[in-house]
Design a protein around this motif. Structure first.
Motif, PDB file in Angstrom:
ATOM      1  N   HIS A  37       0.815  -1.213   0.000  1.00  0.00           N
ATOM      2  CA  HIS A  37       0.000   0.000   0.000  1.00  0.00           C
ATOM      3  C   HIS A  37       0.849   1.263   0.000  1.00  0.00           C
ATOM      4  N   ASN A  82       2.590   1.643  -3.307  1.00  0.00           N
ATOM      5  CA  ASN A  82       1.568   2.145  -4.229  1.00  0.00           C
ATOM      6  C   ASN A  82       1.373   3.644  -4.047  1.00  0.00           C
ATOM      7  N   HIS A 104      -6.937  -3.710   1.618  1.00  0.00           N
ATOM      8  CA  HIS A 104      -6.567  -2.330   1.920  1.00  0.00           C
ATOM      9  C   HIS A 104      -5.916  -1.598   0.747  1.00  0.00           C
ATOM     10  N   THR A 105      -6.130  -2.127  -0.448  1.00  0.00           N
ATOM     11  CA  THR A 105      -5.762  -1.383  -1.662  1.00  0.00           C
ATOM     12  C   THR A 105      -6.386   0.004  -1.642  1.00  0.00           C
ATOM     13  N   MET A 161      -6.169   2.282   0.289  1.00  0.00           N
ATOM     14  CA  MET A 161      -5.310   3.354   0.799  1.00  0.00           C
ATOM     15  C   MET A 161      -5.021   4.397  -0.279  1.00  0.00           C
ATOM     16  N   ASN A 220      -7.357   3.757   4.040  1.00  0.00           N
ATOM     17  CA  ASN A 220      -6.855   2.400   4.264  1.00  0.00           C
ATOM     18  C   ASN A 220      -7.872   1.536   4.996  1.00  0.00           C
ATOM     19  N   SER A 227       0.698  -0.391   7.342  1.00  0.00           N
ATOM     20  CA  SER A 227       0.694   0.853   6.561  1.00  0.00           C
ATOM     21  C   SER A 227      -0.478   1.747   6.909  1.00  0.00           C
TER      22      SER A 227
END
Length: 915
Positions: free
Chosen positions: A247, A250, A276-277, A279, A367, A506
């Motif tokens: 994350h 990214n 949790h992509t 985020m 997130n 994260s």
């Protein structure tokens, strides 16, 4: 029907040379739509692929027409540069001149632009575009639309199975008379290895190096497979272990915000195999978690079916008070949104309060979208976004292009200017000044507890019956103190004692304000003479290498070290259950032999019982500064307002207020330490930072050389007996119920991800295979298609465990043993050829995105899961594996004892009333 595949290599790799590929057929897992538990269920099957689309341009249609006949060619508009020339062309939403678009939420406009850009009247039709434009009327009707993301992102635990599926597809292509090279991602795919590291070593200066060495020793085969994939597949890039969490990589490096490819500009969007992509929503990038099966569909250029979502408009006003952290804010929002109802919806934040939040603060909120049940937590782009892009090393030219495109497409926000009123499905509002310090727990992220009420809430939990807020500890046992010897020192624990404190995940480690804040708390504590007890396992595992750099640069890492928070990893460790053993066996024995309800405090996003560590039955989510504070206090049974954390070196009591930094102190440290050059230095060398990875040899073959004796990577059985003709839908009649479960069965229950303890069925199996216990790894790391053979699964309980299914129900030491019937050995269940089903309550499959939670039941022969409600990603995974998720209004069951367990016979399941 032959289909043309446009083989566009749009990423970091050199496109293959030679003539265009011949017309051919491609095989993939396919499902239609996102309403798997509704009556419009369509079965998973191996089917012929439809024509692929290049993400930057429209696809060729089946009648041979090319992109020049794009349905919306008339709104393709040039975007000029200020000094002359043009940035490129884009599909202009304002050029449609439709007043409904101005009322659309920004997040829905991203879906609209994607549909317009891909509209070929084959995969994406003008009718689909109209549905999105008419979102206000169509969303309540749960209209289905196709969506094609710009890119895909993977983490190793869930990404490896997806890539294994691709490798297995390649193996099948020659058998079907096709070219294996045709199996390639058609959109950029980035994989970040971040879930394999474990905190085996803590509280030492060499913890990072030693944990990385152990990680590599255990996972070398997985890593070799991923490195092979990065060279064998086009459009795929793999980030080595130690790069940080998927994350944050990214957020800080991979996110484009706006793509500019082949002269066409368009919104960045992403799907990832981690819940949790989301985020990246903080950057105005539409993205969410999907199962690996859906990820494969997206990689192969197919549109993903989804229900046009409702959007919760969340208005923010005011400003956070001094001493209140972003973690306090997100835990407050999580509770509000859970109560409001955001499951399956987008949440879009707006109002002047948004302008008061830093980008990392927004990232913390975005997130935790899965924790408040939303598909996305979206922040439209504003000046704060652009400033963050510059801070993290994006060039001025790119930032200028992003701003110009978003302004031209009316997607740039000025929070203090009057805007056209947008329409939302429902509304929430929060004054940021009302947020107060808090934690969440002891078992769920949305069970917020104000810090001032923590002591009383803890005692209520001890009194309450066993449940999400209870342990049913008898009154006479609640004050019990257990004394033990710790490395020659006297030690003691009691109910609520903190034995594990982790600054991790994260969720928070992307945020310099709370990371610097934790360092300042440690510094002030050191100066006053406070110390964390040596039997508390403390660790620091930031999601970004940059975070460790600015902590070192600020001088605060030195004080964190003094309190035991040494840098232990750059990755997702404690937050996914890879917390390692407690500090000593004496601590573990004191807990288990005296039935102590021990506590963990961590700065993560999930705290389900058993996820963090098997021996910490109470787990609290807290900001990094509070993690340090609770570690110093050594207990969650404390009122920080009235009780001292400890005694200072001058003999005076020290309270939390004595070591808590002001917002001004934190901001000054950020300004002097968090610099652009740190981001550039880290990411310029990110692919070469791990020498073990660099030296790892990998095969150069296009087809992966499967090892039939591997305990990590096995060729999956899903393509056995496959032909070019897809099978028809099977029937499910007179099925036996394998498990009868309650509410909130998470993917951690179904497919445990933490350490494989010695003595469990999985451990026995690994020992039989000659694996040393030190290399057992975790369920999540060792599950990647290992031993996924239906025959072997039917023979031995340990092989069921090794495949990752139902470790919670088969292992007597598992914390979930009270929530499910214990599975017997499969050959002891005399089902007489009957199919199997699972019956469950509400929110089945919530928690982490985990394909194995669907693949395992399918391999065991489960044909359907019947539940009150399903989590979105898990429901899709079940459909992708051909397991029907059903919500039944009425269920006729017959109870009888059979085969040593209490199963249920479900009558006429196929004819049941589906909802």
């Amino acid at each position: 029907m032959d289909t043309q595949v446009i083989r566009g290599c749009r990423c970091r790799h050199t496109p293959p040379s030679g003539p265009p590929p011949p017309r051919h057929q491609v095989l993939f897992f396919r499902r239609r739509g996102g309403r798997a538990c509704q009556s419009r269920l369509s079965w998973s099957h191996h089917a012929l692929a439809q024509p692929h689309l290049n993400s930057a341009t429209a696809a060729r249609r089946p009648d041979g027409d090319d992109a020049t006949k794009h349905a919306f060619k008339s709104i393709l508009t040039s975007l000029p540069k200020p000094g002359g020339g043009e940035y490129g062309k884009f599909f202009s939403l304002p050029a449609l001149n439709d007043p409904r678009i101005d009322r659309l939420p920004y997040s829905i406009r991203v879906l609209l632009e994607s549909a317009i850009r891909h509209c070929d009247n084959f995969q994406v039709t003008e009718s689909d575009v109209e549905k999105i434009i008419d979102w206000e009327n169509m969303s309540p009707k749960q209209a289905e639309i196709p969506f094609k993301p710009a890119r895909c992102i993977l983490m190793d635990n869930t990404g490896v199975p997806a890539i294994v599926d691709l490798a297995a597809m390649r193996d099948m292509m020659p058998k079907l008379g096709c070219d294996p090279y045709k199996i390639n991602p058609l959109i950029p795919v980035d994989a970040v290895i971040d879930h394999a590291v474990r905190v085996d070593v803590a509280r030492t200066c060499d913890a990072l190096e030693r944990n990385q060495e152990l990680e590599f020793d255990r996972n070398k085969e997985r890593f070799a497979f991923l490195k092979w994939a990065s060279t064998a597949f086009h459009n795929m890039q793999v980030f080595p272990p130690g790069s940080g969490t998927v994350h944050q990589v990214n957020l800080e490096y991979l996110a484009r915000v706006v793509f500019n490819e082949d002269g066409i500009m368009y919104f960045d969007s992403v799907v990832g195999t981690d819940s949790h992509t989301t985020m990246v929503n903080s950057l105005g990038v539409a993205g969410w978690g999907v199962g690996g099966i859906e990820a494969v569909v997206a990689m192969l250029g197919q549109p993903m079916g989804m229900v046009l979502p409702g959007v919760v408009g969340f208005k923010l006003t005011g400003k956070l008070q001094d001493g209140v952290t972003t973690t306090d804010l997100v835990l407050t929002m999580t509770q509000m949104l859970r109560k409001h109802g955001a499951i399956g919806k987008f949440v879009e934040f707006y109002g002047v309060g948004v302008g008061e939040l830093s980008l990392p603060a927004r990232a913390t909120i975005a997130n935790m979208s899965p924790e408040y049940g939303a598909t996305m937590g979206f922040f439209p782009v504003d000046q704060v976004t652009l400033d963050y892009l510059k801070l993290t090393g994006r060039s001025d030219e790119i930032v200028s292009m992003v701003e110009a495109y978003l302004r031209a497409n009316k997607m740039f926000v000025e929070h203090h200017e009057t805007e056209t009123d947008r329409v939302y499905s429902s509304y929430l509002e929060l004054d940021l000044s009302d947020v107060e310090p808090c934690v969440a727990g002891p078992k769920r992220p949305h069970d917020r507890v104000p810090l001032k009420e923590m002591k009383s809430d803890w005692h209520s939990c001890l009194d309450n019956k066993v449940g999400f807020k209870g342990y049913a500890v008898p009154k006479e046992e609640q004050g019990k103190v257990v004394k033990f010897d710790f490395h020659g020192q006297p030690a003691e624990i009691k109910h609520g004692s903190v034995v594990l404190a982790a600054i991790c995940s994260s969720t928070n480690t992307s945020n310099p304000s709370v990371m610097i804040g934790a360092g300042l708390v440690a510094k002030k504590a050191c100066e006053l003479g406070l110390e964390v007890k040596p039997w508390v396992k403390t660790s620091l595992t930031p999601g970004s290498v940059v975070a460790s750099e600015y902590l070192k640069h600020s001088g605060l890492q030195e004080y964190l070290n003094q309190q035991g928070f040494h840098l232990a990893a750059h990755g997702c460790a404690t937050c996914v259950g890879n917390s390692g053993d407690l500090m000593d066996e004496s601590v573990s024995a004191a807990i288990t032999e005296n039935d102590i309800v021990a506590a963990a405090v961590l700065s993560a996003n999930r705290n389900f019982e058993g996820r963090v560590h098997p021996l910490t039955r109470a787990n609290y989510l807290a900001s990094p500064p509070l993690v340090v504070a609770y570690a110093l206090a050594g207990t969650v049974d404390i009122d920080f307002d009235k009780e001292a954390i400890g005694m200072g070196k001058d003999g005076k009591e020290v309270f939390l207020r004595n070591i808590w930094p002001s917002n001004q102190e934190i901001e000054q440290a950020i300004q002097s330490s968090v610099k652009t050059h740190l981001f550039r230095q880290v990411y310029e060398s990110i692919m070469k930072r791990n020498p073990r990875w660099n030296e790892l040899p990998v095969p150069e073959a296009a087809l992966y050389p499967w090892d039939p004796y591997s305990t990590y990577i096995r060729k999956p059985p899903y393509f056995k007996g496959m032909s070019m003709s897809p099978p028809g839908p099977p029937t499910v009649k007179e099925a036996f119920c394998l498990l009868n479960l309650g509410d909130c069965i998470t993917t951690d229950h179904i497919s445990y991800s933490g350490k494989i303890p010695d003595g469990t069925p999985a451990a026995r199996y690994l020992r039989e295979c000659g694996v040393d216990p030190k290399n057992f790894s975790s369920y999540g790391g060792g599950r990647q298609q290992r031993d996924c053979d239906e025959g072997s699964l039917c023979q031995h309980e340990n092989r069921q465990q090794a495949a990752g299914w139902a470790s919670w129900a088969m292992d007597d030491s598992c914390p979930y043993r009270g929530e499910a019937l214990r599975l017997r050995r499969r050959h002891e269940i005399q089902i007489g050829g009957h199919d199997l089903v699972i019956i469950a309550g509400a929110e089945y499959g919530s928690g982490s995105s985990r394909d194995s939670a669907a693949k395992g039941p399918m391999l065991l022969g489960v044909k359907s899961v019947i539940a009150k409600s399903f989590e979105r990603i898990h429901r899709s995974n079940l459909v992708g594996m051909g397991v029907i998720p059903l919500c039944l209004k009425r269920l006729e069951v017959t109870y009888f004892n059979h085969g040593g367990i209490l199963p249920y016979m479900v009558r006429n399941l196929a004819a049941g009333e589906g909802k």
